[in-house]
Design a protein around this motif. Structure first.
Motif, short mmCIF file in Angstrom:
data_model
loop_
_atom_site.label_atom_id
_atom_site.label_comp_id
_atom_site.label_asym_id
_atom_site.label_seq_id
_atom_site.Cartn_x
_atom_site.Cartn_y
_atom_site.Cartn_z
N ARG A 98 -5.18 -7.79 -7.83
CA ARG A 98 -3.90 -7.23 -7.38
C ARG A 98 -4.02 -6.70 -5.96
NH1 ARG A 98 0.39 -6.25 -5.70
NH2 ARG A 98 2.04 -5.05 -6.66
N VAL A 99 -5.14 -6.09 -5.63
CA VAL A 99 -5.38 -5.61 -4.26
C VAL A 99 -5.34 -6.79 -3.30
CG1 VAL A 99 -7.14 -4.65 -2.73
CG2 VAL A 99 -6.63 -3.52 -4.91
N PHE A 157 4.20 4.43 -5.98
CA PHE A 157 3.43 3.86 -7.08
C PHE A 157 3.89 4.48 -8.40
CE2 PHE A 157 -0.16 3.49 -3.83
CZ PHE A 157 0.07 2.14 -3.61
N TRP A 194 -7.91 -0.62 1.39
CA TRP A 194 -7.79 -1.28 0.09
C TRP A 194 -9.12 -1.90 -0.35
CZ3 TRP A 194 -4.58 -0.04 -3.46
CH2 TRP A 194 -3.33 0.46 -3.13
N HIS A 223 -1.88 -7.94 -2.76
CA HIS A 223 -1.21 -6.98 -1.88
C HIS A 223 -1.61 -7.21 -0.42
CE1 HIS A 223 0.60 -3.30 -0.45
NE2 HIS A 223 -0.56 -2.94 0.07
N ASP A 226 -10.65 -2.69 -12.20
CA ASP A 226 -9.45 -1.98 -11.74
C ASP A 226 -9.70 -0.48 -11.65
OD1 ASP A 226 -9.46 -1.18 -14.40
OD2 ASP A 226 -7.41 -1.76 -14.80
N ARG A 235 -2.52 1.13 -12.55
CA ARG A 235 -3.85 0.71 -12.13
C ARG A 235 -3.71 -0.65 -11.46
NH1 ARG A 235 -7.85 3.57 -15.00
NH2 ARG A 235 -9.39 1.96 -14.58
N TRP A 236 -4.58 -0.88 -10.45
CA TRP A 236 -4.63 -2.19 -9.79
C TRP A 236 -6.02 -2.75 -9.91
CZ3 TRP A 236 -1.84 -2.44 -4.38
CH2 TRP A 236 -0.46 -2.41 -4.58
N SER A 237 -6.05 -4.03 -10.22
CA SER A 237 -7.31 -4.78 -10.23
C SER A 237 -7.64 -5.23 -8.81
CB SER A 237 -7.18 -6.01 -11.14
OG SER A 237 -6.24 -6.92 -10.56
N LEU A 297 -4.24 3.89 -9.32
CA LEU A 297 -3.70 3.99 -7.96
C LEU A 297 -3.65 5.45 -7.51
CD1 LEU A 297 -0.75 1.46 -8.18
CD2 LEU A 297 -2.84 1.22 -6.83
#
Length: 175
Positions: free
Chosen positions: A145-146, A135, A69, A149, A126, A140-142, A129
């Motif tokens: 957000r990572v 998913f 990640w 997680h 971001d 999309r993850w910033s 994914l």
């Protein structure tokens, strides 16, 4: 008694949101490390529940997950690399692995993640994914957000580790 954060130094000084996210991640990493304190390699590799999980395998898994990640945060899904088709193997200690070696690798990855969070231009950066059934397509993850997680993943597995350790020898991380 050692506190969970005594096993490794806190991340480079940061402020605000970055500091809070890193402090939370460091705390949960510390709980996980504290859970395996004083174990032999054989104990760390032992399954103590109906699950396939062992303590060394959990350390191995969170290390691999955090490393992948962190690569995603910088370079997107392509930077994550191809996952091992035998994904269950990451939950076991491989022949010749030691708990000390797994913890050293976990520390190396953690230092890299901490430095990355402290130095990235923005937590809003971001990426799409990777394609996976778990998913939402096109999501999309910033970096933020990572990190959330990674905190959730580490905390969840620290809880698993606590149960496995208690079944192993009665020791408890919390309580």
């Amino acid at each position: 008694m050692t506190t969970p954060n005594e096993s490794r130094p806190t991340p480079a000084p940061t402020t605000g949101e970055r500091a809070e996210l890193l402090q939370t991640l460091v705390k949960h990493r510390g709980f996980l490390r504290h859970t395996v304190r004083g174990l032999t390699d054989e104990q760390a590799a032992r399954r103590t529940t109906a699950s396939e999980l062992c303590l060394g395998g959990l350390i191995r898994h969170v290390t691999l997950v955090e490393e992948r990640w962190a690569r995603f945060a910088v370079g997107g899904a392509a930077a994550m690399g191809t996952p091992d088709p035998d994904w269950q193997a990451q939950f076991r200690m491989a022949d010749g692995e030691t708990l000390a070696g797994l913890l050293d690798e976990y520390d190396r990855v953690a230092r890299h993640t901490d430095e990355l969070v402290a130095t990235l231009p923005s937590l809003d950066q971001d990426h799409p994914l990777p394609e996976a059934p778990w998913f939402e397509p096109g999501a999309r993850w910033s970096v933020r957000r990572v990190l959330l997680h990674l905190i959730a993943e580490t905390a969840q597995h620290a809880g698993h580790a606590d149960i496995i350790r208690e079944a192993l020898d009665g020791a408890k991380t919390m309580g």
